[in-house]
Design a protein around this motif. Structure first.
Motif, PDB file in Angstrom:
ATOM      1  N   ILE A 109      63.798   3.682  64.959  1.00 28.53           N
ATOM      2  CA  ILE A 109      62.539   4.291  64.528  1.00 28.53           C
ATOM      3  C   ILE A 109      61.881   4.868  65.768  1.00 28.53           C
ATOM      4  O   ILE A 109      61.517   4.133  66.690  1.00 28.53           O
ATOM      5  CB  ILE A 109      61.638   3.251  63.836  1.00 28.53           C
ATOM      6  N   LEU A 110      61.753   6.189  65.792  1.00 30.47           N
ATOM      7  CA  LEU A 110      61.218   6.899  66.953  1.00 30.47           C
ATOM      8  C   LEU A 110      59.970   7.721  66.613  1.00 30.47           C
ATOM      9  O   LEU A 110      59.559   8.579  67.380  1.00 30.47           O
ATOM     10  CB  LEU A 110      62.297   7.824  67.530  1.00 30.47           C
ATOM     11  N   LEU A 111      59.366   7.450  65.483  1.00 31.99           N
ATOM     12  CA  LEU A 111      58.217   8.233  65.037  1.00 31.99           C
ATOM     13  C   LEU A 111      57.085   8.193  66.057  1.00 31.99           C
ATOM     14  O   LEU A 111      56.781   7.149  66.631  1.00 31.99           O
ATOM     15  CB  LEU A 111      57.733   7.719  63.679  1.00 31.99           C
ATOM     16  N   ARG A 112      56.465   9.364  66.256  1.00 29.70           N
ATOM     17  CA  ARG A 112      55.313   9.541  67.144  1.00 29.70           C
ATOM     18  C   ARG A 112      55.599   9.214  68.619  1.00 29.70           C
ATOM     19  O   ARG A 112      54.679   8.997  69.408  1.00 29.70           O
ATOM     20  CB  ARG A 112      54.107   8.756  66.632  1.00 29.70           C
ATOM     21  N   LEU A 130      62.887  10.319  63.042  1.00 24.97           N
ATOM     22  CA  LEU A 130      62.169  11.175  63.978  1.00 24.97           C
ATOM     23  C   LEU A 130      61.236  12.111  63.223  1.00 24.97           C
ATOM     24  O   LEU A 130      61.519  12.499  62.092  1.00 24.97           O
ATOM     25  CB  LEU A 130      63.170  12.028  64.776  1.00 24.97           C
ATOM     26  N   ASP A 131      60.150  12.507  63.867  1.00 25.08           N
ATOM     27  CA  ASP A 131      59.266  13.522  63.309  1.00 25.08           C
ATOM     28  C   ASP A 131      59.955  14.881  63.429  1.00 25.08           C
ATOM     29  O   ASP A 131      60.748  15.099  64.352  1.00 25.08           O
ATOM     30  CB  ASP A 131      57.945  13.575  64.085  1.00 25.08           C
ATOM     31  N   GLY A 132      59.610  15.825  62.530  1.00 31.48           N
ATOM     32  CA  GLY A 132      60.188  17.161  62.571  1.00 31.48           C
ATOM     33  C   GLY A 132      60.002  17.855  63.907  1.00 31.48           C
ATOM     34  O   GLY A 132      60.922  18.496  64.416  1.00 31.48           O
ATOM     35  N   GLY A 158      70.986  16.714  63.588  1.00 32.88           N
ATOM     36  CA  GLY A 158      70.933  17.684  62.498  1.00 32.88           C
ATOM     37  C   GLY A 158      70.506  19.055  62.960  1.00 32.88           C
ATOM     38  O   GLY A 158      69.898  19.803  62.196  1.00 32.88           O
ATOM     39  N   CYS A 159      70.794  19.403  64.217  1.00 29.26           N
ATOM     40  CA  CYS A 159      70.433  20.715  64.760  1.00 29.26           C
ATOM     41  C   CYS A 159      71.267  21.805  64.083  1.00 29.26           C
ATOM     42  O   CYS A 159      72.400  21.573  63.677  1.00 29.26           O
ATOM     43  CB  CYS A 159      70.683  20.767  66.271  1.00 29.26           C
TER      44      CYS A 159
END
Length: 160
Positions: A109-112, A130-132, A158-159
């Motif tokens: 979990i890497l959000l923010r 991850l956030d967009g 997902g690049c």
């Protein structure tokens, strides 16, 4: 026969009470600690807590950090090269100028979190949250293949 059973039972008691195997060792807690420049390289720290800790310039290269909690921590200029962070919580973490090359960040979990000028050559982000905006930023820097998982960094993000 009885002698073998007694020796075996005694050995089992010794191993379970005195010589704690690493897989049964309790996770360590470094939450809210000042750990600037500390060397944790190659250590078994699975499940340990580093929440709200300052680890600027710390060395976690090739450490086992599976399931560790780094929420709201500072990892600026830290070395996490080759570290296994599978299932770790890294939300709201500052990774500015950190080296995450060849690290495994599966299901983290890497959000923010912030990734300013982070090095991610060969990093595996498979199933990471991850956030967009983070993905867009990381895709500009992504390259290489993780040496342990064989996963391409750009594919794991997902690049396009």
């Amino acid at each position: 026969m009885w002698r073998s059973l007694i020796i075996g039972f005694s050995l089992m008691i010794y191993l379970c009470t005195v010589a704690v195997p690493p897989c049964l060792a309790k996770p360590l807690s470094f939450s809210h600690a000042m750990l600037r420049g500390r060397d944790f390289s190659g250590q078994e720290l699975a499940g340990s807590g580093f929440a709200n800790a300052n680890m600027e310039g710390a060395n976690f290269s090739h450490a086992d950090l599976r399931g560790a909690v780094f929420s709201a921590s500072i990892l600026r200029n830290a070395n996490l090269e080759g570290a296994d962070l599978t299932d770790a919580m890294l939300d709201q973490t500052d990774f500015a100028n950190a080296n995450l090359s060849d690290a495994i960040l599966n299901s983290t979990i890497l959000l923010r979190s912030t990734f300013d000028f982070v090095k991610i050559d060969g990093t595996d982000f498979t199933d990471a949250m991850l956030d967009g905006a983070q993905v867009k930023w990381l895709c500009r820097r992504a390259r290489g293949v993780n040496s342990k998982t064989g996963v391409d960094t750009r594919a794991s993000l997902g690049c396009d």
